[in-house]
Write an enzyme that holds these catalytic residues in place. Structure first.
Site, PDB file in Angstrom:
ATOM      1  N   HIS A  24       0.824  -1.201   0.000  1.00  0.00           N
ATOM      2  CA  HIS A  24       0.000   0.000   0.000  1.00  0.00           C
ATOM      3  C   HIS A  24       0.863   1.258   0.000  1.00  0.00           C
ATOM      4  CE1 HIS A  24      -3.786  -2.222   0.945  1.00  0.00           C
ATOM      5  NE2 HIS A  24      -2.908  -3.086   1.430  1.00  0.00           N
ATOM      6  N   ASP A 120      -6.778   4.976   0.826  1.00  0.00           N
ATOM      7  CA  ASP A 120      -6.609   3.574   0.467  1.00  0.00           C
ATOM      8  C   ASP A 120      -7.952   2.851   0.522  1.00  0.00           C
ATOM      9  OD1 ASP A 120      -5.861   0.598   1.345  1.00  0.00           O
ATOM     10  OD2 ASP A 120      -4.088   1.471   0.407  1.00  0.00           O
ATOM     11  N   GLN A 345      13.793  -3.843  -5.965  1.00  0.00           N
ATOM     12  CA  GLN A 345      13.241  -4.797  -6.925  1.00  0.00           C
ATOM     13  C   GLN A 345      13.184  -4.231  -8.329  1.00  0.00           C
ATOM     14  OE1 GLN A 345      10.279  -7.879  -5.948  1.00  0.00           O
ATOM     15  NE2 GLN A 345       8.844  -6.585  -7.071  1.00  0.00           N
ATOM     16  N   TRP A 363       0.609  -7.095  -6.293  1.00  0.00           N
ATOM     17  CA  TRP A 363       0.357  -6.255  -7.466  1.00  0.00           C
ATOM     18  C   TRP A 363       1.525  -5.342  -7.811  1.00  0.00           C
ATOM     19  CZ3 TRP A 363      -2.048  -7.144 -11.520  1.00  0.00           C
ATOM     20  CH2 TRP A 363      -2.329  -6.137 -12.444  1.00  0.00           C
ATOM     21  N   ASN A 364       2.236  -4.801  -6.833  1.00  0.00           N
ATOM     22  CA  ASN A 364       3.411  -3.999  -7.161  1.00  0.00           C
ATOM     23  C   ASN A 364       4.414  -4.816  -7.962  1.00  0.00           C
ATOM     24  OD1 ASN A 364       2.539  -1.654  -5.887  1.00  0.00           O
ATOM     25  ND2 ASN A 364       3.511  -2.167  -3.954  1.00  0.00           N
ATOM     26  N   SER A 365       4.609  -6.067  -7.580  1.00  0.00           N
ATOM     27  CA  SER A 365       5.544  -6.932  -8.298  1.00  0.00           C
ATOM     28  C   SER A 365       5.089  -7.166  -9.733  1.00  0.00           C
ATOM     29  CB  SER A 365       5.702  -8.267  -7.566  1.00  0.00           C
ATOM     30  OG  SER A 365       6.351  -8.094  -6.325  1.00  0.00           O
TER      31      SER A 365
END
Length: 471
Positions: A24, A120, A345, A363-365
């Site tokens: 988040h 959020d 990353q 989801w970020n990945s």
């Protein structure tokens, strides 16, 4: 004090209110930088201390150091008795503590001179009423996929239609999108009394009261879900949806001078390395860790593996030698780097030596893999990760064996299965080409005039003009 935006041309002041967890915080930080540096907004980010994890604390410190234009608004939570929810996930507990403290946001927002909010999804149902009291438009930054947003928006309707059936949650056929199979529904949602389920349903019902919804995705990655949401097919009375992704990492944050993984990657041949990481949110059992280790060893490929063994990093004291089979680190030392340290990353995925990402599909990945053009081997463990893995497979970004078990299901994924999937994905030239084409589409989306850039500019313009709805 920043001035509120208005039609006379003053810069709008957008206050961002994230919830807990790196999944988040990271997109909220990226949105803050994008709005302040490229779209003419003053931006403040509400922070709650102490954070749940060390990773969150370090991330926030680095963000504010690198981007002083993003203002920090510290928010003190009301006292919260976690014993009311014995055994609950620490991040779900922080969501609940923040939700119960939301009425205290009013004075903070008044003092900040806010002209618009973006909060959020975990806080939607409690922040929108506060924004209404302040006369402020409240947007939502949805930090997961558009497919997951469609599930969140439609799930209350699904529950209402199936009330009294007694059969529990089954497949969910989302209008205009596609069917989410029962096995991919987040584990907690199968329990109507679960803390997360109560939060999820309340927030889903409140989405129609938001001024608008920003989602960290782009058209080429999720064409069906984005179109259905923007066309109002998923839920009646739905607000405008802005696909603003992939939200890109800030480029001038400091690097860890002690990190050695980039030197290791520099020494590897092009497109030879399997990058393995399961994010900051969930731990993997020791049994599964050892099967994964054996699978990587058996694949014969080079690999960079980031290991996590506890839910909260502050509790992670185990040494690698304790977690993995005896002799593993010695056997793979010439072709594998295993670490428990934090890695950048996005920097890893952009490196020319990296050819495959074995990922939990947080989801970020997923968005970082898409932006980098790195194929994904999906190994979801929890929450929205099977929904996201479905997105990965549909888009052609990667492959997913949807029969593999995840948290709460019996069995582990065997070393031989993992090894064979890694070898197949590394040899799949068509998969590599599709991932590269998605990277091109992502770059076009966020470039000037691209679909995501236009959506973010429209959001900033609405806040500037004061025309966002406040229902």
């Amino acid at each position: 004090m920043p001035s509120s935006g208005d039609a006379a041309g003053r810069r709008p002041h957008v206050v961002l209110i994230p919830s807990a967890g790196m999944g988040h915080l990271v997109p909220f930080g990226r949105l803050a930088v994008a709005l302040s540096s490229g779209h003419g907004c003053d931006v403040s980010l509400v922070t709650v201390l102490p954070t749940v994890s060390t990773a969150e604390s370090k991330h926030l410190d680095a963000l504010f150091d690198a981007f002083p234009a993003v203002r920090r608004l510290d928010f003190e939570l009301a006292p919260f008795d976690a014993s009311e929810f014995p055994g609950a996930d620490p991040f779900f507990l922080r969501f609940e503590a923040m939700r119960r403290s939301a009425p205290l946001l009013g004075p903070l927002l008044t003092g900040a001179g806010a002209s618009a909010l973006a909060t959020d999804i975990a806080l939607t149902s409690v922040v929108i009423p506060v924004a209404k009291e302040q006369g402020l438009p409240c947007h939502i930054l949805f930090t997961a996929s558009a497919a997951m947003l469609s599930l969140c928006a439609y799930f209350p309707t699904y529950l209402d239609a199936n009330a009294g059936g007694g059969g529990g949650v089954g497949d969910v056929d989302i209008p205009g999108v596609y069917r989410i199979p029962k096995a991919s529904i987040p584990q907690a949602l199968h329990d109507p009394n679960h803390l997360f389920t109560r939060q999820f349903v309340a927030n889903g019902r409140s989405l129609t009261s938001a001024a608008g919804i920003l989602v960290n995705t782009f058209d080429a990655l999720e064409p069906e879900a984005v179109a259905a949401l923007q066309q109002g097919k998923v839920a009646s009375g739905f607000p405008p949806v802005f696909a603003v992704g992939p939200l890109l990492p800030a480029s001038n944050q400091a690097k860890d001078p002690q990190a050695n993984y980039m030197e290791w990657l520099d020494a590897q041949p092009a497109r030879s390395v399997v990058y393995v990481s399961f994010g900051s949110r969930k731990a993997i059992s020791r049994e599964q860790l050892r099967e994964l280790a054996a699978g990587l060893e058996g694949s014969g490929h080079r690999f960079l593996w980031v290991v996590k063994s506890t839910v909260v990093d502050r509790d992670d004291a185990a040494e690698l030698g304790e977690l993995l089979d005896e002799g593993f680190l010695e056997r793979v030392e010439k072709r594998g780097l295993v670490t428990k340290a934090w890695v950048d990353q996005e920097e890893v995925l952009k490196h020319e030596s990296v050819a495959l990402f074995v990922s939990h599909c947080g989801w970020n990945s997923v968005t970082e893999a898409a932006a980098s053009g790195v194929p994904v081997l999906a190994l979801p463990r929890f929450g929205d990760q099977r929904v996201n893995s479905g997105v990965v497979a549909r888009a052609g970004l990667g492959v997913w064996a949807d029969t593999w078990s995840w948290e709460g299901e019996a069995g582990v994924i065997g070393a031989e299965e993992i090894s064979e999937k890694v070898k197949a994905a590394m040899a799949d030239e068509a998969l590599r080409m599709k991932a590269a084409s998605l990277a091109e589409a992502a770059a076009k989306a966020v470039a000037g005039g691209g679909s995501s850039h236009r959506c973010l500019a429209e959001f900033a313009r609405l806040c500037q003009g004061g025309t966002c709805r406040t229902n």
